[in-house]
Enzyme design. Sequence first.
Site, PDB file in Angstrom:
ATOM      1  N   GLU A 122       2.559  18.083  -5.415  1.00  0.00           N
ATOM      2  CA  GLU A 122       1.874  17.827  -3.911  1.00  0.00           C
ATOM      3  C   GLU A 122       0.630  18.624  -3.863  1.00  0.00           C
ATOM      4  OE1 GLU A 122       2.304  15.971  -1.304  1.00  0.00           O
ATOM      5  OE2 GLU A 122       4.282  15.112  -2.261  1.00  0.00           O
TER       6      GLU A 122
ATOM      7  N   CYS B  22       1.486  -3.512  14.203  1.00  0.00           N
ATOM      8  CA  CYS B  22       0.043  -2.712  14.024  1.00  0.00           C
ATOM      9  C   CYS B  22      -1.292  -3.425  14.959  1.00  0.00           C
ATOM     10  CB  CYS B  22      -0.291  -2.931  12.623  1.00  0.00           C
ATOM     11  SG  CYS B  22      -2.048  -2.419  12.020  1.00  0.00           S
TER      12      CYS B  22
HETATM   13 FE1  SF4 Z   1      -2.009  -2.435   9.828  1.00  0.00          FE
HETATM   14 FE2  SF4 Z   1      -2.633  -1.275   7.531  1.00  0.00          FE
HETATM   15 FE3  SF4 Z   1      -0.382  -2.510   7.650  1.00  0.00          FE
HETATM   16 FE4  SF4 Z   1      -2.636  -3.721   7.695  1.00  0.00          FE
HETATM   17  S1  SF4 Z   1      -1.910  -2.976   6.054  1.00  0.00           S
HETATM   18  S2  SF4 Z   1      -1.068  -4.246   9.034  1.00  0.00           S
HETATM   19  S3  SF4 Z   1      -3.998  -2.140   8.922  1.00  0.00           S
HETATM   20  S4  SF4 Z   1      -0.808  -0.704   8.621  1.00  0.00           S
END
Ligand code: SF4
Length: 357
Positions: A33, A203
């Site tokens: 990490e 999203c």
């Molecule tokens: Fe959303 Fe990123 Fe998934 Fe695209 S890749 S749908 S921007 S979380």
Amino acid sequence: MDFSRRLLAWYARNKRDLPWRGVSDPYAVWISEVMLQQTTVNAVKPYYEKWMGLFPDIRALAAASLPKVLKAWQGLGYYQRARHLREAARILVAERGGCLPDDPAALRALPGFGPYTAAAVSSIAFGRPEPLIEANVRRVLMRVFGIEGRAEASRDKALLKHLAAFYPARRPGDFNQALMELGALVCRPKTPLCLLCPVRTGCAAFASGRQEVIPAPKARTYRRIEAVVGVIERDGRVLIQRRPADGLLGGLWEFPGGKVRLGESRRAALGRELHEELGVGTVQVRPLMTVDHSYTQFRVTLYAFDCALKGEPEADPRRRRWVRLARLRRYPFPSGSAKIVERILERQGMSLCGGAF
Ligand code: SF4
């Protein structure tokens, strides 16, 4: 949207096979990490494997000399991290029987443990429910929640509140790694692969078509620095000196020299620096090579010159050494100076032969 379920299922199918994945040793988690902060997975792999060979556990790291630790870290940058690893290992041996605690608060009391590292180690190695934010996670969350603006650490408190809404009760370590992996592989900084994304139905950035503009690009300003260094060879040895322990690149070795002042020629700067540092003048100066190197806050162009000195450099045994060429690679150098070392050895026909202090 069952965010965590989808994400964990995606992670199980798509996670990369990495040397530190699947290991339950908290020490290995800790080292990986720290190495992965601001460095790519591919760059870290050889360092991690070499490190674990040299210092397989906390006791081995605590017992190692600082130069050996810095040498193993050479090329990863952020040398303070290597110093902190060793300091923390020494504390753990002295006070905790050579074991890492599972409690994030106790971890944060150790040198080099910020909120991210403490949460990563306690969740991945000990299964504690500790959400974390780093660059990949920050970007994913800003897009998922449609938060406009730059990706800055000042947002992390608010993002953690958002994250709490779907943080799972089980497998917190996998969940944290899955979010980071999603950011690295799918929700990439440029051209995110939304059609492959397991959480796209929830999203906000994808829904509004703003995934390419969230987060807003960083305004990068680099300071540019010109520096000159002298490569001074005598009888098969070269003169190097150690940087002060505190401050930038502290404890690493370098060739004598320094910054070029405004309006100063490079040769004049070299003469001045060598006189200030070594108390001698130069009789011969020939260009050897130019090295460009970027650090976090600045870019340096390093002009290296072969130099012959007029007189004997001032002795300073704790800080300055004449080192046999064959032993030069044993010393930890910043990346720019390490390139000069390679050029010096190359012209001597010396093959690659790393080594420990
Ligand atoms: Fe959303 Fe990123 Fe998934 Fe695209 S890749 S749908 S921007 S979380």
